[in-house]
Design an enzyme around this catalytic site. Structure first.
Site, short mmCIF file in Angstrom:
data_model
loop_
_atom_site.label_atom_id
_atom_site.label_comp_id
_atom_site.label_asym_id
_atom_site.label_seq_id
_atom_site.Cartn_x
_atom_site.Cartn_y
_atom_site.Cartn_z
N HIS A 97 38.37 33.32 44.48
CA HIS A 97 37.73 34.54 44.95
C HIS A 97 38.78 35.61 45.20
O HIS A 97 39.76 35.38 45.91
CB HIS A 97 36.95 34.28 46.23
CG HIS A 97 36.23 35.50 46.74
ND1 HIS A 97 35.08 35.98 46.15
CD2 HIS A 97 36.51 36.36 47.76
CE1 HIS A 97 34.68 37.07 46.78
NE2 HIS A 97 35.53 37.32 47.76
N SER A 98 38.59 36.79 44.61
CA SER A 98 39.47 37.94 44.80
C SER A 98 40.89 37.58 44.38
O SER A 98 41.12 37.19 43.25
CB SER A 98 39.37 38.42 46.26
OG SER A 98 39.96 39.69 46.43
N CYS A 99 41.86 37.68 45.30
CA CYS A 99 43.23 37.30 44.95
C CYS A 99 43.30 35.86 44.46
O CYS A 99 44.12 35.52 43.60
CB CYS A 99 44.15 37.46 46.16
SG CYS A 99 44.34 39.16 46.75
N ALA A 101 41.16 34.42 42.60
CA ALA A 101 40.79 34.40 41.19
C ALA A 101 42.00 34.72 40.31
O ALA A 101 42.20 34.09 39.27
CB ALA A 101 39.67 35.41 40.92
N SER A 125 35.87 35.16 40.77
CA SER A 125 34.96 35.88 41.66
C SER A 125 35.60 37.12 42.24
O SER A 125 36.72 37.07 42.76
CB SER A 125 34.52 34.93 42.79
OG SER A 125 33.82 35.60 43.80
#
Length: 260
Positions: A97-99, A101, A125
């Site tokens: 998720h975010s970083c 990802a 994500s």
């Protein structure tokens, strides 16, 4: 088959796992900026019995709070190539998720460069594709503005956001993570061949719809984009929907009995 009730526990500095000895697939999760492995603890009972969850614990958070966060991507990725070897056997996929990802993607490329093993699928994500433009950098904001930006994104409990002492410890880790990934530029390597599924909130200012389509260029395999209701931390509002989406798309796995 009965779902085992194992909790997500620390097994090694970088590995938290909810063991399911009879599982056929392993989902390895990479947390967002500033977060630790327990960000995925609520996923354990939501996953079907054939999927075992592993969450990556990075320095600078939770039980590793006294350790310095990484400041360069390459050493972080190479450390994980070795540190995650105990969970890179059999059938596995990555979720970030975010970083997280961005980290999952870079690790998948590094594993391919070494000849494997490689994830059978990537679930990315709330992260713009490499080369996406128009996303406001946050890492170099003044302290007060950075604090406001982090709380505005969500993902931080109200009690934590109101605790000056806790936030004083959390904000440097958040800034280190944002600095690490907002300044990073991925190498123009050949596309991966594993499927990529992108998931994002339909109201996320950090990963707007036009910024995630570029992930299509990073794989020769199947590609999907799914937008969920919500903002940057959409999956915290409805984790079951995201877990179900992932569980429906993990590759066909070998028979039970893996011992790793």
């Amino acid at each position: 088959m009965t779902v085992q009730s194992a909790e997500l526990v620390s097994e090694a500095p970088y590995i938290w796992r909810a063991r399911r000895p009879d599982s056929r697939h392993r989902l390895i999760c990479f947390p967002h900026a500033g977060a630790g492995a327990t960000a995925y603890a609520d996923w354990v009972p939501l996953l079907p019995p054939g999927i075992e969850l592993v969450a990556v614990q990075l320095p600078g958070r939770q039980n590793r709070i006294v350790e310095e966060p990484f400041t360069e991507v390459a050493p972080l990725v190479q450390t994980l190539v070795h540190a995650l070897r105990p969970v890179l056997g059999g059938s596995f996929s990555f979720f970030g998720h975010s970083c997280g990802a961005a980290l999952a993607f870079e690790l998948a490329k590094a594993l391919r460069a070494r000849g494997g093993p490689v994830p059978e699928a990537l679930f990315l994500s709330a992260q713009p594709a490499p080369g996406a433009t128009g996303i406001r950098p946050l890492y170099d904001l003044p302290d007060e503005e950075f604090h406001e930006a982090m709380t505005a994104l969500g993902g931080i409990d109200e009690e934590i956001a109101a605790d000056e002492f806790v936030m004083a410890s959390l904000l440097p880790v958040l800034r280190a993570d944002f600095t690490l990934w907002e300044r990073h530029r991925t190498a123009p390597d050949a596309p991966l061949d594993c499927p990529i599924t992108v998931i994002a909130g339909d109201g996320d200012p950090r990963a707007p719809k036009e910024s995630v389509e570029g992930w299509r260029d990073q794989t020769t395999g199947a590609f999907e984009v799914h937008f969920q209701p919500g903002g940057h931390f959409y999956f915290m509002d409805s984790p079951a929907g995201v877990v179900d989406l992932i569980a429906e798309r993990v590759p066909a796995a070998p028979e039970p009995g893996r011992t790793v």
